[in-house]
Design a protein around this motif. Structure first.
Motif, PDB file in Angstrom:
ATOM      1  N   GLN A 137       9.965  -1.860   0.889  1.00 49.81           N
ATOM      2  CA  GLN A 137      10.251  -0.445   0.137  1.00 49.81           C
ATOM      3  C   GLN A 137       9.141   0.109  -0.722  1.00 49.81           C
ATOM      4  OE1 GLN A 137      14.218  -2.166  -0.378  1.00 49.81           O
ATOM      5  NE2 GLN A 137      14.964  -0.115   0.489  1.00 49.81           N
ATOM      6  N   LEU A 138       8.029  -0.275  -0.966  1.00 50.98           N
ATOM      7  CA  LEU A 138       7.113   0.174  -1.606  1.00 50.98           C
ATOM      8  C   LEU A 138       6.873   1.641  -1.368  1.00 50.98           C
ATOM      9  CD1 LEU A 138       4.940  -3.192  -2.173  1.00 50.98           C
ATOM     10  CD2 LEU A 138       6.489  -2.398  -3.741  1.00 50.98           C
ATOM     11  N   GLY A 139       6.474   2.396  -2.282  1.00 48.14           N
ATOM     12  CA  GLY A 139       6.046   3.649  -1.927  1.00 48.14           C
ATOM     13  C   GLY A 139       5.140   4.159  -2.907  1.00 48.14           C
ATOM     14  N   ASP A 140       4.166   5.215  -2.550  1.00 49.74           N
ATOM     15  CA  ASP A 140       3.959   5.387  -1.150  1.00 49.74           C
ATOM     16  C   ASP A 140       2.488   5.027  -0.949  1.00 49.74           C
ATOM     17  OD1 ASP A 140       5.790   6.184   0.808  1.00 49.74           O
ATOM     18  OD2 ASP A 140       5.954   8.032  -0.382  1.00 49.74           O
ATOM     19  N   ALA A 141       1.511   5.200  -2.222  1.00 48.88           N
ATOM     20  CA  ALA A 141       0.159   5.295  -2.155  1.00 48.88           C
ATOM     21  C   ALA A 141      -0.205   4.783  -3.467  1.00 48.88           C
ATOM     22  CB  ALA A 141      -0.561   6.626  -1.668  1.00 48.88           C
ATOM     23  N   ASN A 142      -1.441   3.915  -3.197  1.00 43.32           N
ATOM     24  CA  ASN A 142      -2.138   3.278  -4.526  1.00 43.32           C
ATOM     25  C   ASN A 142      -3.394   3.148  -4.370  1.00 43.32           C
ATOM     26  OD1 ASN A 142      -2.652   2.160  -7.053  1.00 43.32           O
ATOM     27  ND2 ASN A 142      -0.945   0.702  -7.095  1.00 43.32           N
ATOM     28  N   GLY A 143      -4.363   3.718  -4.938  1.00 42.88           N
ATOM     29  CA  GLY A 143      -5.824   3.384  -4.697  1.00 42.88           C
ATOM     30  C   GLY A 143      -6.769   4.245  -5.235  1.00 42.88           C
ATOM     31  N   VAL A 144      -7.827   4.600  -4.475  1.00 37.24           N
ATOM     32  CA  VAL A 144      -8.939   5.324  -5.209  1.00 37.24           C
ATOM     33  C   VAL A 144      -8.920   6.852  -4.847  1.00 37.24           C
ATOM     34  CG1 VAL A 144     -11.424   5.684  -5.306  1.00 37.24           C
ATOM     35  CG2 VAL A 144     -10.547   3.204  -5.397  1.00 37.24           C
ATOM     36  N   LEU A 145      -9.113   7.599  -5.520  1.00 38.86           N
ATOM     37  CA  LEU A 145      -9.223   9.009  -5.514  1.00 38.86           C
ATOM     38  C   LEU A 145     -11.036   9.395  -5.513  1.00 38.86           C
ATOM     39  CD1 LEU A 145      -8.113  12.095  -5.604  1.00 38.86           C
ATOM     40  CD2 LEU A 145      -8.378  11.968  -8.048  1.00 38.86           C
ATOM     41  N   LEU A 146     -11.180  10.320  -4.313  1.00 38.91           N
ATOM     42  CA  LEU A 146     -12.621  10.652  -4.204  1.00 38.91           C
ATOM     43  C   LEU A 146     -12.153  12.259  -3.909  1.00 38.91           C
ATOM     44  CD1 LEU A 146     -15.426   9.847  -4.371  1.00 38.91           C
ATOM     45  CD2 LEU A 146     -15.224   9.739  -1.771  1.00 38.91           C
ATOM     46  N   THR A 147     -12.789  12.978  -4.867  1.00 38.74           N
ATOM     47  CA  THR A 147     -12.515  14.688  -4.484  1.00 38.74           C
ATOM     48  C   THR A 147     -13.963  15.263  -5.063  1.00 38.74           C
ATOM     49  OG1 THR A 147     -11.084  16.412  -4.979  1.00 38.74           O
ATOM     50  CG2 THR A 147     -11.649  14.733  -6.789  1.00 38.74           C
ATOM     51  N   PHE A 174      -8.023   9.822  -0.130  1.00 39.15           N
ATOM     52  CA  PHE A 174      -7.510   8.713  -0.654  1.00 39.15           C
ATOM     53  C   PHE A 174      -7.769   7.591   0.086  1.00 39.15           C
ATOM     54  CE2 PHE A 174      -3.959   5.556   0.042  1.00 39.15           C
ATOM     55  CZ  PHE A 174      -3.959   5.231  -1.330  1.00 39.15           C
ATOM     56  N   ILE A 175      -8.284   6.517  -0.729  1.00 40.93           N
ATOM     57  CA  ILE A 175      -8.825   5.306  -0.062  1.00 40.93           C
ATOM     58  C   ILE A 175      -8.138   4.224  -0.776  1.00 40.93           C
ATOM     59  CG2 ILE A 175     -10.931   3.782   0.141  1.00 40.93           C
ATOM     60  CD1 ILE A 175     -12.376   6.705  -0.313  1.00 40.93           C
ATOM     61  N   GLY A 176      -7.261   3.483  -0.134  1.00 42.58           N
ATOM     62  CA  GLY A 176      -6.321   2.272  -0.718  1.00 42.58           C
ATOM     63  C   GLY A 176      -5.278   2.095   0.151  1.00 42.58           C
ATOM     64  N   ASN A 177      -4.007   1.588  -0.383  1.00 42.56           N
ATOM     65  CA  ASN A 177      -2.884   0.967   0.294  1.00 42.56           C
ATOM     66  C   ASN A 177      -1.976   2.076   0.450  1.00 42.56           C
ATOM     67  OD1 ASN A 177      -4.043  -1.603  -0.198  1.00 42.56           O
ATOM     68  ND2 ASN A 177      -2.887  -1.972  -2.177  1.00 42.56           N
ATOM     69  N   ASN A 178      -1.630   2.293   1.517  1.00 43.08           N
ATOM     70  CA  ASN A 178      -0.560   3.274   2.093  1.00 43.08           C
ATOM     71  C   ASN A 178       0.493   2.139   2.376  1.00 43.08           C
ATOM     72  OD1 ASN A 178       1.138   4.996   3.387  1.00 43.08           O
ATOM     73  ND2 ASN A 178      -0.291   5.752   4.888  1.00 43.08           N
ATOM     74  N   TYR A 179       1.652   2.276   1.339  1.00 43.43           N
ATOM     75  CA  TYR A 179       2.584   1.292   1.564  1.00 43.43           C
ATOM     76  C   TYR A 179       3.847   1.901   2.706  1.00 43.43           C
ATOM     77  CZ  TYR A 179       0.931  -0.466  -2.598  1.00 43.43           C
ATOM     78  OH  TYR A 179       0.313  -1.230  -3.816  1.00 43.43           O
ATOM     79  N   SER A 180       3.637   2.887   3.140  1.00 43.66           N
ATOM     80  CA  SER A 180       4.525   3.743   4.090  1.00 43.66           C
ATOM     81  C   SER A 180       3.811   3.989   5.277  1.00 43.66           C
ATOM     82  CB  SER A 180       5.271   5.081   3.403  1.00 43.66           C
ATOM     83  OG  SER A 180       4.149   5.848   3.111  1.00 43.66           O
ATOM     84  N   TYR A 181       2.841   2.953   5.620  1.00 41.71           N
ATOM     85  CA  TYR A 181       1.929   3.343   6.857  1.00 41.71           C
ATOM     86  C   TYR A 181       2.832   3.222   7.983  1.00 41.71           C
ATOM     87  CZ  TYR A 181      -1.601   2.933  10.301  1.00 41.71           C
ATOM     88  OH  TYR A 181      -2.420   3.305  11.353  1.00 41.71           O
TER      89      TYR A 181
END
Length: 718
Positions: A137-147, A174-181
């Protein structure tokens, strides 16, 4: 340029959470040595069109562990803050423990994507109080931003399934964990359950267009552990600079969950300078999320700072003597504050780098410089927000136009007075604010035009229009702003028209063709009067001055040159054809003769010929005759009074013409069967006389005067 900036010495060590990674990932996390970076000395003067580089293009771990080097951006977040700052690692709580949040932590500087790049640290997520919730039930994204966007544009990112990069365009990743993949338990009433994957996701479309996201690459999915840290490493490797300025390389992100490592790798094409940072986003599922930064190996992303040189009078690009000062380009790190200062000024302590503005060109003085700029990242091909304007004020200059006439001009008016003008360096003489063209035009006398404009002896151009088309500007040398204007006479036209008065005969001959006149203002005006038909003469002439003259000669005398007004003449023709004697003898001299004992005959000598002049129109010329009669016989007259002597001698019937006795009845001596224009000699005084006087013996008297009268008659048929 600017002050020397010594960055804090940093030791970059591996964070405790990072040590959990497998040994194959360790090379990136090796200790970074002590790094000291200094800027250039504050002595560099910019040159128009030139480029300079600030240098110092390598990031340190210390830069990424300094909170002031980040600009947090939040949407529906609560309590976002730095929870740990140390020499070895720093941790940021995204404040996302609620539905539908977005939390972006962009680094104020950018990274150079033409160089390899690596980040290491750990992410943390907790879906329940005291860690009792499920990792599903983790949500939703946690990681690196590149823009490629600036921090101010990130708040528009859409969260939930779009992972915080929706609506931010294809330049944001977005580069990282997608908890709601991947959804795993669709029928659970209390919350939804998902599996996690390591993903590389990219925004869709252009910023603000409403586009979502696309997953470029994902690892195998797994059930994330709740309330635990996931060590991560991110690599950007084998970058290749493309011909269009973009960079293509391989992006990899590895995340450890329990004892397993999940990796996603994708080939990406990005712009040279990208903003990097960290981010988290939630949707229906949410969790407390944070990131810990433990290691960095990256080149600084750079962007150009354009230094523009402006003319304060026009607001446009400075162009001394027509040569544009192109902007200088400062290659600077994103996030650095860059300034330009006047010559001789001290640098600004708040700026990372300062440069001296170029010395004002001849004819200008320094005016202002816009504020220093903090270098922003921006999309490739987009408008560059990094602009500094240096303004120079043009100095006042003077000039003038002196007039004179072309040497071939005749009857010229007074020379116009000099036109003095003032402007500023490099200002166009054609500038509407100066009214030079209007004032020059007003100086030109009627009937003249500018044939030449010269400066310092060299022909500039032949007309006002052509002169201003050259974009002539005020020079810093006053003599070069002085012009000689030559005025030449313009071509004037006129005509000579013909008309009959109202007393000409029926069906007169065609009028002469209209004569076209052309000449320069003030030049001699004349024309040759065409030969008129016999019997027709000039009655009057209406001149250009609207006065009437009795002859062409008089009209031309009064209107002898071309003017700017009317040059038209109107000649009125009248008929005055006639026939008559243009010459008749006033006497016939029979001479002084001696008295003879026999009858004598004497030839008379005429003092003038008998001439008939016929000026009638050919169509009106009729036959004519000339006759002569002895209207008063030759007789003896008183010597003193000339009166006839009573009973004196009379020669009636003794005077002959061509053998015929002349009487008081007219005797035809010449006939013209058809009228001919011109003069006809009826009796030539130089030819042998046809007049004969017979003198009987008894008519011969001494010292006696005789006198008589002959009458010549010209008869013309009707």
């Amino acid at each position: 340029m600017g002050k020397i900036k010594n960055l804090l010495k940093k030791f970059t060590n591996i964070g405790a959470s990072a040590l959990l990674l497998v040994s194959t990932l360790l090379p990136i996390l090796a200790l970074h040595g002590e790094t000291t970076v200094s800027a250039a000395n504050a002595t560099t003067t910019l040159s128009p069109g030139g480029t300079v580089d600030t240098g110092n293009h390598t990031w340190t771990l210390g830069d990424f562990q300094t909170p002031d080097n980040f600009t947090p951006v939040g949407k529906n977040t609560s309590g976002a803050s730095w929870t740990s700052i140390s020499t070895y690692e720093s941790t940021y709580d995204f404040g996302t423990n609620q539905r539908d949040t977005g939390s972006w932590l962009p680094f104020n500087g950018a990274v150079d994507m033409t160089q390899p790049l690596s980040l290491a640290g750990s992410t943390y997520a907790s879906a329940g109080l005291f860690g009792i919730g499920s990792g599903s039930q983790l949500g939703d994204a946690n990681g690196v931003l590149l823009t490629n966007l600036s921090s101010s544009q990130l708040s528009g990112g859409s969260t939930g399934g779009d992972l915080g990069i929706g609506n931010l365009g294809s330049g944001t990743y977005f580069i990282g964990n997608n908890y709601s993949y991947k959804k795993t338990y669709p029928f659970i009433l209390l919350g939804s359950y998902y599996n996690t994957a390591t993903v590389i996701a990219q925004g869709v479309g252009s910023p603000g267009s409403g586009g979502g996201k696309t997953v470029r690459k994902a690892s195998d999915d797994y059930t994330a552990k709740n309330n635990s840290s996931n060590a991560f490493e991110m690599y950007w490797s084998n970058p290749v600079l493309n011909s269009d300025g973009t960079v293509t390389g391989k992006m990899s992100y590895s995340s450890r969950n329990a004892n397993d490592v999940y990796t996603a790798s994708a080939k990406l094409t990005v712009q040279k300078s990208m903003t990097i940072g960290f981010m988290a986003a939630t949707g229906g599922n949410y969790s407390q999320m944070s990131v810990t930064i433990a290691a960095v190996d990256a080149g600084k992303g750079v962007q150009p700072v354009n230094v523009n040189y402006l003319n304060s009078a026009t607001g446009g690009q400075l162009a001394p003597k027509g040569s544009a000062w192109k902007n200088s380009t400062i290659t600077a790190n994103v996030g650095d504050k860059i300034g330009v200062v006047p010559q001789g000024s001290t640098t600004n302590t708040s700026d990372a780098y300062d440069y001296f503005a170029p010395v004002a060109p001849t004819g200008y003085s320094f005016k202002t410089i816009s504020s220093a700029v903090t270098v922003q990242n921006f999309p490739l091909g987009g408008d560059n927000p990094n602009q500094i304007n240096v303004s120079y004020t043009p100095l006042q200059q003077s000039g003038g136009f002196t007039f004179g006439y072309d040497s071939a001009a005749q009857r010229t008016p007074t020379v116009p007075s000099k036109l003095s003008v003032t402007g500023v360096t490099d200002q166009l003489f054609s500038d509407s604010a100066l009214n030079v063209q209007k004032d020059l035009t007003a100086k030109i006398p009627a009937g003249y035009y500018i044939s030449k404009i010269t400066s310092t002896g060299a022909t500039t151009d032949a007309t006002i229009k052509a002169f201003f088309a050259l974009n002539t500007t005020f020079d810093t040398t006053t003599a070069n702003n002085q012009y000689q204007v030559t005025l030449a006479p313009a071509t004037q036209t006129g005509q000579v028209s013909f008309d009959y008065n109202n007393s000409v005969p029926t069906n007169p001959p065609a009028l002469p063709d209209t004569i076209q006149l052309s000449g320069l203002t003030g030049s001699d005006l004349s024309f040759v009067m065409p030969t008129l038909e016999p019997g027709y003469v000039v009655n009057e002439v209406l001149g250009p001055d609207n006065k009437t003259y009795s002859s062409v000669t008089e009209a031309l005398k009064a209107n002898d040159h071309f003017t700017t007004g009317s040059n038209n003449f109107k000649v009125t023709i009248v008929y005055n054809g006639k026939i008559g004697f243009s010459s008749v003898p006033t006497k016939i001299d029979f001479g002084e003769n001696t008295i003879s004992s026999v009858e004598k005959s004497y030839q008379g000598v005429l003092d003038n010929s008998v001439v008939v002049s016929d000026t009638r129109a050919t169509s009106l010329a009729t036959p004519w005759t000339v006759s002569v009669a002895q209207t008063s016989p030759i007789q003896e007259v008183m010597s003193d009074t000339g009166a006839p002597v009573v009973g004196g001698i009379s020669f009636m019937n003794y005077l002959f013409y061509d053998g015929q006795v002349l009487t008081s009845s007219p005797q035809i001596v010449y006939s013209k069967l058809a009228g001919v224009t011109g003069d006809t000699v009826v009796v030539d005084s130089k030819s042998t006389s046809l007049f004969t006087l017979k003198v009987p013996i008894d008519f011969q008297k001494a010292d006696t005067k005789f006198k008589g009268t002959l009458s010549w008659t010209l008869t013309s048929a009707p």
